[in-house]
Structure formats: C-alpha cells, structure tokens
Design an enzyme around this catalytic site. Structure first.
Site, PDB file in Angstrom:
ATOM      1  N   VAL A 275       0.839  -1.212   0.000  1.00 14.48           N
ATOM      2  CA  VAL A 275       0.000   0.000   0.000  1.00 14.48           C
ATOM      3  C   VAL A 275       0.872   1.260   0.000  1.00 14.48           C
ATOM      4  O   VAL A 275       0.601   2.220  -0.745  1.00 14.48           O
ATOM      5  CB  VAL A 275      -0.967   0.008   1.214  1.00 14.48           C
ATOM      6  CG1 VAL A 275      -1.884   1.218   1.154  1.00 14.48           C
ATOM      7  CG2 VAL A 275      -1.804  -1.277   1.251  1.00 14.48           C
TER       8      VAL A 275
ATOM      9  N   ALA B 264      -7.203  19.230  -2.907  1.00 13.71           N
ATOM     10  CA  ALA B 264      -6.909  19.526  -1.497  1.00 13.71           C
ATOM     11  C   ALA B 264      -6.763  21.026  -1.254  1.00 13.71           C
ATOM     12  O   ALA B 264      -6.948  21.498  -0.135  1.00 13.71           O
ATOM     13  CB  ALA B 264      -5.634  18.813  -1.080  1.00 13.71           C
TER      14      ALA B 264
ATOM     15  N   ILE C  22     -13.394   1.295  -1.041  1.00 14.51           N
ATOM     16  CA  ILE C  22     -14.784   1.775  -0.920  1.00 14.51           C
ATOM     17  C   ILE C  22     -14.859   2.832   0.185  1.00 14.51           C
ATOM     18  O   ILE C  22     -14.434   2.568   1.312  1.00 14.51           O
ATOM     19  CB  ILE C  22     -15.751   0.620  -0.534  1.00 14.51           C
ATOM     20  CG1 ILE C  22     -15.629  -0.541  -1.519  1.00 14.51           C
ATOM     21  CG2 ILE C  22     -17.185   1.118  -0.463  1.00 14.51           C
ATOM     22  CD1 ILE C  22     -16.458  -1.767  -1.119  1.00 14.51           C
TER      23      ILE C  22
ATOM     24  N   GLY D 194      -1.089  -9.708  -3.445  1.00 16.44           N
ATOM     25  CA  GLY D 194      -0.990  -8.617  -2.456  1.00 16.44           C
ATOM     26  C   GLY D 194      -2.284  -8.359  -1.712  1.00 16.44           C
ATOM     27  O   GLY D 194      -2.448  -7.319  -1.076  1.00 16.44           O
TER      28      GLY D 194
ATOM     29  N   LYS E 173     -12.716  -5.042  10.846  1.00 18.97           N
ATOM     30  CA  LYS E 173     -13.417  -4.012  10.057  1.00 18.97           C
ATOM     31  C   LYS E 173     -14.843  -3.804  10.577  1.00 18.97           C
ATOM     32  O   LYS E 173     -15.327  -2.680  10.672  1.00 18.97           O
ATOM     33  CB  LYS E 173     -13.432  -4.441   8.588  1.00 18.97           C
ATOM     34  CG  LYS E 173     -12.025  -4.456   7.973  1.00 18.97           C
ATOM     35  CD  LYS E 173     -12.001  -5.218   6.660  1.00 18.97           C
ATOM     36  CE  LYS E 173     -10.618  -5.199   6.040  1.00 18.97           C
ATOM     37  NZ  LYS E 173     -10.459  -6.164   4.945  1.00 18.97           N
TER      38      LYS E 173
ATOM     39  N   GLY F  59      -5.676  -4.653  -2.245  1.00 17.13           N
ATOM     40  CA  GLY F  59      -4.756  -4.339  -3.340  1.00 17.13           C
ATOM     41  C   GLY F  59      -4.174  -2.953  -3.121  1.00 17.13           C
ATOM     42  O   GLY F  59      -4.816  -2.077  -2.536  1.00 17.13           O
TER      43      GLY F  59
HETATM   44  P1  NAP Z   1       3.265  -4.892   3.513  1.00 16.19           P
HETATM   45  O1  NAP Z   1       3.284  -5.022   2.041  1.00 16.19           O
HETATM   46  O2  NAP Z   1       3.710  -6.046   4.355  1.00 16.19           O
HETATM   47  O3  NAP Z   1       4.153  -3.603   3.889  1.00 16.19           O
HETATM   48  C1  NAP Z   1       4.483  -3.288   5.204  1.00 16.19           C
HETATM   49  C2  NAP Z   1       5.617  -2.264   5.174  1.00 16.19           C
HETATM   50  O4  NAP Z   1       5.898  -1.868   6.502  1.00 16.19           O
HETATM   51  C3  NAP Z   1       6.905  -2.803   4.587  1.00 16.19           C
HETATM   52  O5  NAP Z   1       7.493  -1.815   3.769  1.00 16.19           O
HETATM   53  C4  NAP Z   1       7.784  -3.040   5.809  1.00 16.19           C
HETATM   54  O6  NAP Z   1       9.159  -2.865   5.549  1.00 16.19           O
HETATM   55  C5  NAP Z   1       7.304  -1.922   6.717  1.00 16.19           C
HETATM   56  N1  NAP Z   1       7.548  -2.200   8.119  1.00 16.19           N
HETATM   57  C6  NAP Z   1       7.118  -3.243   8.848  1.00 16.19           C
HETATM   58  N2  NAP Z   1       7.556  -3.145  10.116  1.00 16.19           N
HETATM   59  C7  NAP Z   1       8.279  -1.996  10.180  1.00 16.19           C
HETATM   60  C8  NAP Z   1       8.987  -1.334  11.197  1.00 16.19           C
HETATM   61  N3  NAP Z   1       9.054  -1.828  12.439  1.00 16.19           N
HETATM   62  N4  NAP Z   1       9.628  -0.164  10.893  1.00 16.19           N
HETATM   63  C9  NAP Z   1       9.558   0.350   9.632  1.00 16.19           C
HETATM   64  N5  NAP Z   1       8.886  -0.235   8.623  1.00 16.19           N
HETATM   65  C10 NAP Z   1       8.258  -1.394   8.895  1.00 16.19           C
HETATM   66  O7  NAP Z   1       1.812  -4.501   4.037  1.00 16.19           O
HETATM   67  P2  NAP Z   1       0.620  -3.836   3.212  1.00 16.19           P
HETATM   68  O8  NAP Z   1      -0.129  -4.892   2.501  1.00 16.19           O
HETATM   69  O9  NAP Z   1       1.118  -2.671   2.458  1.00 16.19           O
HETATM   70  O10 NAP Z   1      -0.327  -3.365   4.408  1.00 16.19           O
HETATM   71  C11 NAP Z   1      -0.017  -2.224   5.181  1.00 16.19           C
HETATM   72  C12 NAP Z   1      -1.203  -1.912   6.097  1.00 16.19           C
HETATM   73  O11 NAP Z   1      -2.340  -1.650   5.295  1.00 16.19           O
HETATM   74  C13 NAP Z   1      -1.603  -3.046   7.041  1.00 16.19           C
HETATM   75  O12 NAP Z   1      -2.072  -2.502   8.247  1.00 16.19           O
HETATM   76  C14 NAP Z   1      -2.755  -3.732   6.295  1.00 16.19           C
HETATM   77  O13 NAP Z   1      -3.628  -4.387   7.158  1.00 16.19           O
HETATM   78  C15 NAP Z   1      -3.406  -2.528   5.665  1.00 16.19           C
HETATM   79  N6  NAP Z   1      -4.181  -2.799   4.472  1.00 16.19           N
HETATM   80  C16 NAP Z   1      -3.640  -3.513   3.449  1.00 16.19           C
HETATM   81  C17 NAP Z   1      -4.396  -3.745   2.305  1.00 16.19           C
HETATM   82  C18 NAP Z   1      -3.866  -4.538   1.153  1.00 16.19           C
HETATM   83  O14 NAP Z   1      -4.626  -4.803   0.218  1.00 16.19           O
HETATM   84  N7  NAP Z   1      -2.594  -4.914   1.128  1.00 16.19           N
HETATM   85  C19 NAP Z   1      -5.696  -3.226   2.216  1.00 16.19           C
HETATM   86  C20 NAP Z   1      -6.218  -2.487   3.289  1.00 16.19           C
HETATM   87  C21 NAP Z   1      -5.444  -2.274   4.409  1.00 16.19           C
HETATM   88  P3  NAP Z   1       9.991  -3.937   4.652  1.00 16.19           P
HETATM   89  O15 NAP Z   1       9.392  -3.798   3.280  1.00 16.19           O
HETATM   90  O16 NAP Z   1      11.376  -3.452   4.723  1.00 16.19           O
HETATM   91  O17 NAP Z   1       9.745  -5.266   5.273  1.00 16.19           O
HETATM   92  N1  HSE Z   2      -6.294  -8.672   3.634  1.00 21.24           N
HETATM   93  C1  HSE Z   2      -7.343  -7.743   3.432  1.00 21.24           C
HETATM   94  C2  HSE Z   2      -8.387  -8.368   2.505  1.00 21.24           C
HETATM   95  C3  HSE Z   2      -6.805  -6.480   2.835  1.00 21.24           C
HETATM   96  O1  HSE Z   2      -8.112  -9.406   1.904  1.00 21.24           O
HETATM   97  O2  HSE Z   2      -9.483  -7.829   2.402  1.00 21.24           O
HETATM   98  C4  HSE Z   2      -7.820  -5.378   2.779  1.00 21.24           C
HETATM   99  O3  HSE Z   2      -8.151  -4.933   4.047  1.00 21.24           O
END
Ligand code: NAP
Ligand code: HSE
Length: 422
Positions: free
Chosen positions: A12, A31, A129, A180, A198, A295
C-alpha cells in the site's frame, strides 16, 4: 506545501507514494494545497522498491521531523504502530492509517489521545470503498438497523475460485498472497479476524460501541469443503464470509462467519476480490457499497482521500461515530449464544438403521426444526454424509445439539456447521 511521511512502504505504501506523484496536480487541486511525500520508513533498506522517495530504516526520522505534517502508518501490526501513532499525535502530527487490526483494539483510546488532531482511517475498511465516509457523514441522519458486508477480499477471492473453478483452498490462498490481497499473516484473513476488525470499526461509527474482537462471534472459511459447496449449488446458495451488525431491541449483534446465502441476493453476486457492504438506515432504507476491497492502488485511493480531507478541512473529524457528550444511548452487545439464525449441518455417520432418526430426535429435543435433510453416500461404503438445513433457532441450542450429535455412537467426525443468511 503539506509534507507527508509514510511509515511502511510495502504494497500500500508504494502505491500511495506513486499515486501522489502521478496524480499530484489533480490531488493538490482537490486539497487546495500541494502535497508531497518527503520520506518513507521501512524495515529493510536493501529490499528493492518501485518508489522514488527518500527511505530510512529509522521511524524517528519521520516522527521527529518538525516539517512533516501528516504521518501515514502503513506498516501493519498492533503494538509498534500504536506507539508510533501516539508519538506522532503527541508531536501534533495528523495521522492516516489503514491498520484495522490496530483500530480494532485501540480506536477509542487513540481518539482520546488525538483530541482535535485528525486521524484518518478510511482505508481500514473495505479497501477502496469510501464506506467510513458514507457511515460517518452520508448516513448521519439515520439510525442504522443493520450492516452486512463482504469485507475481506482474500476470502471472497478464495471462495469465488473454489466455487466457480474447483481450485483447492491451498492453491487459491497462495494466489491471493501473490496478488498482495492477504495480510502478512493470512490466518487473519481466512480465520475471519480481518473482517471482524473491520466490522468493529463500522460498529463504532454506527453505534458508538467499544467491542473488542474477543467479544464477538468470529469463524473463518478454513472448514468450508467441497461437500458444502455442492450442497450450496444444489439448493441455489452461494457461500460468502459475511460480517454482520444488527440492532435488535436495544442490543447490538456482531458476528463474522461463512454463510449460505441465496444466489439471487445482491451480496451473493459480489465475487472475486471485490467487497460489498449493505447498510440499512431507518430513513434511507437499504444502501449498497461495492468496490475493490484489497490491493495496493485501491487501498491507496482511500489513504489519499483521508490526506486530502485533512488538508482541505484543516480540522479534526470525529474518529468514531459520535461527538462527546452527545452519544444518544448506551447500547450493549447481544451475547453470542443468543444470536438467532438458520443453520446448515454436515455430518459423517454410520449408514445404519435408526441413525437419521436419532439425529432428528436430538435436534427436536433442543427445539430445532428441520427444513431439509439429505443423505449422500460417502467414499467409505459403510458411512454416509448427512446434510441438514434447519429453521431459525438460537446459537446456544444448535451448539448443544451439535455437541450431543458428535457424541452419538454412530457419528464419525466433527459436525460441520454453516449459518444460513436469509
Ligand atoms: P506490507 O506489504 O507487508 O508492507 C508493510 C511495510 O511496513 C513494509 O514496507 C515493511 O518494511 C514496513 N515495516 C514493517 N515493520 C516496520 C517497522 N518496524 N519499521 C519500519 N517499517 C516497517 O503490508 P501492506 O499490505 O502494504 O499493508 C499495510 C497496512 O495496510 C496493514 O495494516 C494492512 O492491514 C493494511 N491494508 C492492506 C491492504 C492490502 O490490500 N494490502 C488493504 C487495506 C489495508 P519492509 O518492506 O522493509 O519489510
Ligand atoms: N487482507 C485484506 C483483505 C486487505 O483481503 O481484504 C484489505 O483490508
């Protein structure tokens, strides 16, 4: 210029940085100020990333940078981001987060700590959404009577492929991870916890209720198998992981579990990674929100919407549903065992005289009325699979009946149960 620091530049975070660069002119115009990402923090600087922002592996370089106005937390986890957000708020920085796991536990205390400092969390529910905004603002005239949603893209993607293409659970989970969609720990997705996080966030906005994940009924999709899918298809159902909140007689029912739902219902038609949420308000009636629930780019769209709102409004919007001291009524949570539903049961039993009757007798003893009963041969010629759908009954009664059926001498395995959503 508004200066943004992103903590967590993964799926993200990279999308947020790239969209803010690609659509910079448009976003700044909306903005009313130029918005720039000035730094990103990651864990491992050696990982190759598709962003061109300065990176650090020390989050304090963002938190202690006086020039940064908004901290965007996209690292995931609970305890560390909680400390990071508190530190950002204590330094007067606005915060945007997509972290539903954190908010499921700490949304009320963060709101208190923030006071008038804005916290944006649109991306925490249903990815792209704008459901938080819809509930907080768009439906603010309404008493919310029910929320029913497909809120986990990973599970919906998996169930869709399992039902449509017969792809195995393991194979399709791997695909969702590669795309992802899944959390760092995918048991959050398949175990129903992510959807529960959620649901709790939406329930706070709709009802002001401070429930925690351990207070509510949560079941995942791990036990859904081909027999269930075949039964669903034969009787015109789809299988979905639904998150449900209902207001019933001054109490709030909150639950997440797989359901059998009639294929012609709108929500049953929401397939793949898409999410769909139906919200029923007493004035507006039923409204339905549909879009990509996971995503990088879809989620970044919601993260950036929060940044724009913070820049444009320049004031705090209530993080939860109600501005103190105006909360209307104190609602309590309906105990899990008092929830009422129709149920589907799958049982492996000896194929012998009287077995079916003994099961029907147990159900009858617990006041449970049978709607459909089917017997299927099993691979073992001496065994049969029984499939049964009930009329509406109490959770407490069906669980007691299941316990008793599992202890009958002719029952060979655990009884599988899926709730039916009328
Ligand atoms: P991700 O791909 O695993 O990315 C996490 C990032 O955080 C990575 O860059 C990681 O660094 C960094 N990180 C982790 N621990 C850290 C620390 N202690 N200090 C500094 N950086 C740190 O996760 P994501 O999918 O982007 O999700 C991020 C958040 O958004 C989560 O809370 C997730 O629940 C939420 N979210 C995700 C989605 C989705 O579709 N992916 C949708 C809605 C919400 P490294 O890359 O160096 O490991
Ligand atoms: N892992 C979550 C999902 C990401 O599959 O819906 C979005 O919050």
């Amino acid at each position: 210029m508004i200066r943004v620091g992103i903590i967590g530049v993964g799926t993200v975070g990279q999308s947020v940085a790239n969209i803010l660069r690609k659509n910079k002119a448009l976003i700044s115009a909306r903005a009313g100020k130029e918005i720039s990402v000035v730094k990103g923090a990651v864990r491992d600087l050696s990982v190759e990333r598709r962003v061109d922002i300065p990176l650090t592996d020390d989050v304090n370089e963002i938190l202690e940078d006086e020039s940064i106005d908004i901290v965007v937390e996209l690292m995931g986890g609970i305890d560390t981001p909680y400390e990071i957000i508190k530190k950002a708020l204590s330094r007067g920085k606005a915060v945007v987060t997509a972290n539903k796991a954190l908010l499921a536990y700490h949304r009320f205390d963060l709101q208190q700590i923030a006071g008038e400092i804005p916290i944006g969390y649109e991306a925490s529910v249903a990815g792209g959404i704008p459901i938080i905004n819809a509930l907080k603002v768009g439906l603010s005239a309404n008493e919310i009577t029910a929320i029913k949603g497909i809120m986990n893209g990973t599970c919906n993607y998996m169930l869709t492929k399992m039902i449509r293409e017969g792809v195995s659970y393991e194979e399709v989970l791997k695909e969702a991870q590669e795309l992802g969609y899944a959390e760092a720990d995918p048991t959050f997705d398949v175990g129903g916890f992510d959807a529960a996080h959620k649901l709790l966030i939406l329930a706070s906005i709709a009802y002001g209720i401070d429930a925690k994940p351990e207070d509510i009924l949560i079941e995942g999709i791990e036990n859904v198998n081909q027999d269930d899918i075949d039964f669903a298809k034969e009787f015109g159902y789809s299988i979905k992981l639904l998150a449900i909140a209902k207001k019933i007689d001054g109490q709030i029912e909150l639950r997440v579990h797989p359901v059998l739902i009639k294929q012609e219902q709108m929500i049953a038609k929401i397939d793949g990674v898409m999410n769909g949420i139906s919200v029923i308000g007493d004035c507006v009636g039923e409204t339905l929100y549909y879009g990509p629930g996971a995503g990088g780019d879809a989620t970044a769209s919601a993260v950036i919407a929060d940044i724009v709102e913070i820049v444009r409004a320049g004031q705090s919007s209530p993080m939860l549903g109600f501005k103190k001291p105006f909360q209307s009524e104190d609602l309590t949570l309906l105990p899990k065992e008092e929830i009422r539903s129709e149920y589907f049961l799958r049982m492996l039993v000896d194929d012998a005289p009287g077995v079916l009757a003994s099961i029907a007798q147990v159900l009858g003893k617990h006041g449970i009325s049978i709607e459909t009963f089917l017997q299927r041969p099993s691979e073992n010629a001496k065994k049969a699979t029984l499939l049964c759908a009930t009329h509406t009954c109490r959770e407490k009664d069906i669980l007691s009946a299941i316990d008793e059926i599992e202890n009958l001498p002719h029952t060979s395995a655990k009884v599988a149960m899926i709730r039916i959503e009328a």
